[in-house]
Motif scaffolding. Sequence first.
Motif, PDB file in Angstrom:
ATOM      1  N   ILE A   3       0.947  -1.465   0.277  1.00 25.65           N
ATOM      2  CA  ILE A   3       0.122  -0.014  -0.070  1.00 25.65           C
ATOM      3  C   ILE A   3       0.436   1.336   0.207  1.00 25.65           C
ATOM      4  N   ILE A   4       1.904   1.265   0.025  1.00 24.23           N
ATOM      5  CA  ILE A   4       2.625   1.612  -0.126  1.00 24.23           C
ATOM      6  C   ILE A   4       3.483   3.652  -1.185  1.00 24.23           C
ATOM      7  N   PRO A   6       1.118   3.536  -3.866  1.00 24.84           N
ATOM      8  CA  PRO A   6      -0.160   4.154  -4.067  1.00 24.84           C
ATOM      9  C   PRO A   6      -0.488   5.115  -3.355  1.00 24.84           C
ATOM     10  N   ILE A   7      -0.655   4.993  -1.837  1.00 18.83           N
ATOM     11  CA  ILE A   7      -0.750   6.041  -0.949  1.00 18.83           C
ATOM     12  C   ILE A   7       0.655   7.581  -1.053  1.00 18.83           C
ATOM     13  N   LEU A   8       2.314   6.431  -1.669  1.00 20.95           N
ATOM     14  CA  LEU A   8       2.845   7.367  -1.912  1.00 20.95           C
ATOM     15  C   LEU A   8       2.390   8.063  -3.608  1.00 20.95           C
ATOM     16  N   MET A   9       2.198   7.350  -4.487  1.00 21.79           N
ATOM     17  CA  MET A   9       1.729   8.323  -5.411  1.00 21.79           C
ATOM     18  C   MET A   9       0.167   9.646  -5.569  1.00 21.79           C
ATOM     19  N   PHE A  10      -0.742   8.831  -4.253  1.00 18.88           N
ATOM     20  CA  PHE A  10      -1.649   9.756  -4.067  1.00 18.88           C
ATOM     21  C   PHE A  10      -1.424  11.456  -3.588  1.00 18.88           C
ATOM     22  N   THR A  11      -0.174  10.951  -2.883  1.00 23.72           N
ATOM     23  CA  THR A  11       0.462  11.514  -2.189  1.00 23.72           C
ATOM     24  C   THR A  11       1.184  13.582  -2.647  1.00 23.72           C
ATOM     25  N   VAL A  12       1.813  12.563  -3.495  1.00 19.84           N
ATOM     26  CA  VAL A  12       2.434  13.802  -4.234  1.00 19.84           C
ATOM     27  C   VAL A  12       1.150  14.208  -5.531  1.00 19.84           C
ATOM     28  N   ALA A  13       0.383  12.936  -5.906  1.00 22.27           N
ATOM     29  CA  ALA A  13      -0.648  13.942  -6.688  1.00 22.27           C
ATOM     30  C   ALA A  13      -1.345  15.297  -6.225  1.00 22.27           C
ATOM     31  N   THR A  14      -1.472  14.754  -4.928  1.00 18.31           N
ATOM     32  CA  THR A  14      -2.655  15.363  -4.333  1.00 18.31           C
ATOM     33  C   THR A  14      -1.961  16.771  -3.772  1.00 18.31           C
ATOM     34  N   CYS A  15      -0.892  16.478  -3.132  1.00 16.88           N
ATOM     35  CA  CYS A  15       0.366  17.838  -3.439  1.00 16.88           C
ATOM     36  C   CYS A  15       0.364  19.007  -4.225  1.00 16.88           C
ATOM     37  N   PHE A  16       0.590  18.547  -5.653  1.00 15.80           N
ATOM     38  CA  PHE A  16      -0.003  19.248  -6.403  1.00 15.80           C
ATOM     39  C   PHE A  16      -1.153  19.422  -6.429  1.00 15.80           C
ATOM     40  N   TYR A  17      -2.369  19.062  -6.079  1.00 16.98           N
ATOM     41  CA  TYR A  17      -3.330  19.403  -6.961  1.00 16.98           C
ATOM     42  C   TYR A  17      -3.366  21.101  -5.411  1.00 16.98           C
ATOM     43  N   PHE A  18      -3.253  20.814  -4.356  1.00 14.46           N
ATOM     44  CA  PHE A  18      -2.863  21.644  -2.800  1.00 14.46           C
ATOM     45  C   PHE A  18      -2.075  23.000  -3.741  1.00 14.46           C
ATOM     46  N   HIS A  19      -1.032  22.762  -4.330  1.00 14.53           N
ATOM     47  CA  HIS A  19       0.004  24.055  -4.464  1.00 14.53           C
ATOM     48  C   HIS A  19      -0.816  24.800  -5.791  1.00 14.53           C
ATOM     49  N   VAL A 121      -5.944   7.083  -8.418  1.00 13.95           N
ATOM     50  CA  VAL A 121      -6.978   6.971  -7.437  1.00 13.95           C
ATOM     51  C   VAL A 121      -7.828   5.576  -8.334  1.00 13.95           C
ATOM     52  N   SER A 122      -8.056   5.544  -9.561  1.00 14.12           N
ATOM     53  CA  SER A 122      -8.679   4.401 -10.234  1.00 14.12           C
ATOM     54  C   SER A 122      -7.978   3.396 -10.404  1.00 14.12           C
ATOM     55  N   LEU A 123      -6.609   3.237 -10.654  1.00 14.65           N
ATOM     56  CA  LEU A 123      -5.775   2.808 -10.972  1.00 14.65           C
ATOM     57  C   LEU A 123      -5.077   2.063  -9.603  1.00 14.65           C
ATOM     58  N   TRP A 124      -4.449   2.634  -8.631  1.00 16.26           N
ATOM     59  CA  TRP A 124      -3.940   1.693  -7.488  1.00 16.26           C
ATOM     60  C   TRP A 124      -4.795   1.664  -6.650  1.00 16.26           C
ATOM     61  N   PHE A 125      -6.359   1.707  -6.238  1.00 12.44           N
ATOM     62  CA  PHE A 125      -6.856   1.274  -4.884  1.00 12.44           C
ATOM     63  C   PHE A 125      -8.702   0.991  -5.573  1.00 12.44           C
ATOM     64  N   PRO A 126      -8.782   0.100  -4.464  1.00 15.59           N
ATOM     65  CA  PRO A 126      -9.799  -1.052  -5.119  1.00 15.59           C
ATOM     66  C   PRO A 126     -11.187   0.440  -5.283  1.00 15.59           C
ATOM     67  N   ALA A 127     -11.700  -0.310  -6.233  1.00 18.69           N
ATOM     68  CA  ALA A 127     -13.339   0.744  -6.350  1.00 18.69           C
ATOM     69  C   ALA A 127     -13.875   1.220  -5.592  1.00 18.69           C
ATOM     70  N   TRP A 128     -13.865   1.147  -3.861  1.00 17.67           N
ATOM     71  CA  TRP A 128     -14.554   1.394  -2.833  1.00 17.67           C
ATOM     72  C   TRP A 128     -14.188   2.420  -2.120  1.00 17.67           C
ATOM     73  N   TYR A 129     -12.670   3.291  -2.496  1.00 15.86           N
ATOM     74  CA  TYR A 129     -12.245   4.177  -1.904  1.00 15.86           C
ATOM     75  C   TYR A 129     -12.068   5.220  -2.670  1.00 15.86           C
ATOM     76  N   PHE A 130     -12.560   5.301  -4.110  1.00 20.85           N
ATOM     77  CA  PHE A 130     -13.013   6.412  -5.656  1.00 20.85           C
ATOM     78  C   PHE A 130     -13.549   7.315  -4.381  1.00 20.85           C
TER      79      PHE A 130
END
Length: 170
Positions: A3-4, A6-19, A121-130
């Motif tokens: 899970i590390i 996917p969480i890392l990928m999501f974190t980088v993308a979300t930090c960019f969205y914040f920025h 999110v769609s590639l790296w996480f189960p659908a119920w987390y979307f």
Amino acid sequence: MGIILPILMFTVATCFYFHEFLLRVVPGAIFSELMEAFTIDATQLGILSSFYFFSYALLQLPVGAWIDRLGPRRPLTVAILLCALSTFLFGHTESFNLACVARLFIGAGSAFAFICCMKIVSLWFPAWYFSILAGLTLMIGSLGAVSGEVPVAIALEWTTWRTLMWRLLS
């Protein structure tokens, strides 16, 4: 590694969205400094700010298609670099026209942020987390917008808007 990554990928993308959200609203917090620096009026300031949205809006559909075709990693990397270089240019130019071009490219790079988050999110996480991760992403983006107003206005009491733009890169 399970899970590390996917969480890392999501974190980088979300930090960019914040920025990206912070970059979207920062001209509203530094409007008087921009008007003085470029010797422009309110109409021209509106034009300067709108250049971000021209490219952002126009690129939403093509970016979605590119992300579906190429995946999020490389396009997200290029988008982050484009935003960084354009922010640097925006903070250092003396030319109103070049500042408009920089805002155009900031918007172009920013167009990738949310779409990349959702693709990760769609590639790296189960659908119920979307839904929960989409909501979390939007919340973090909104926090970026909040950070682009009052904190920026307070920071301007201690620094110049150009230095502030440099700080937004680090």
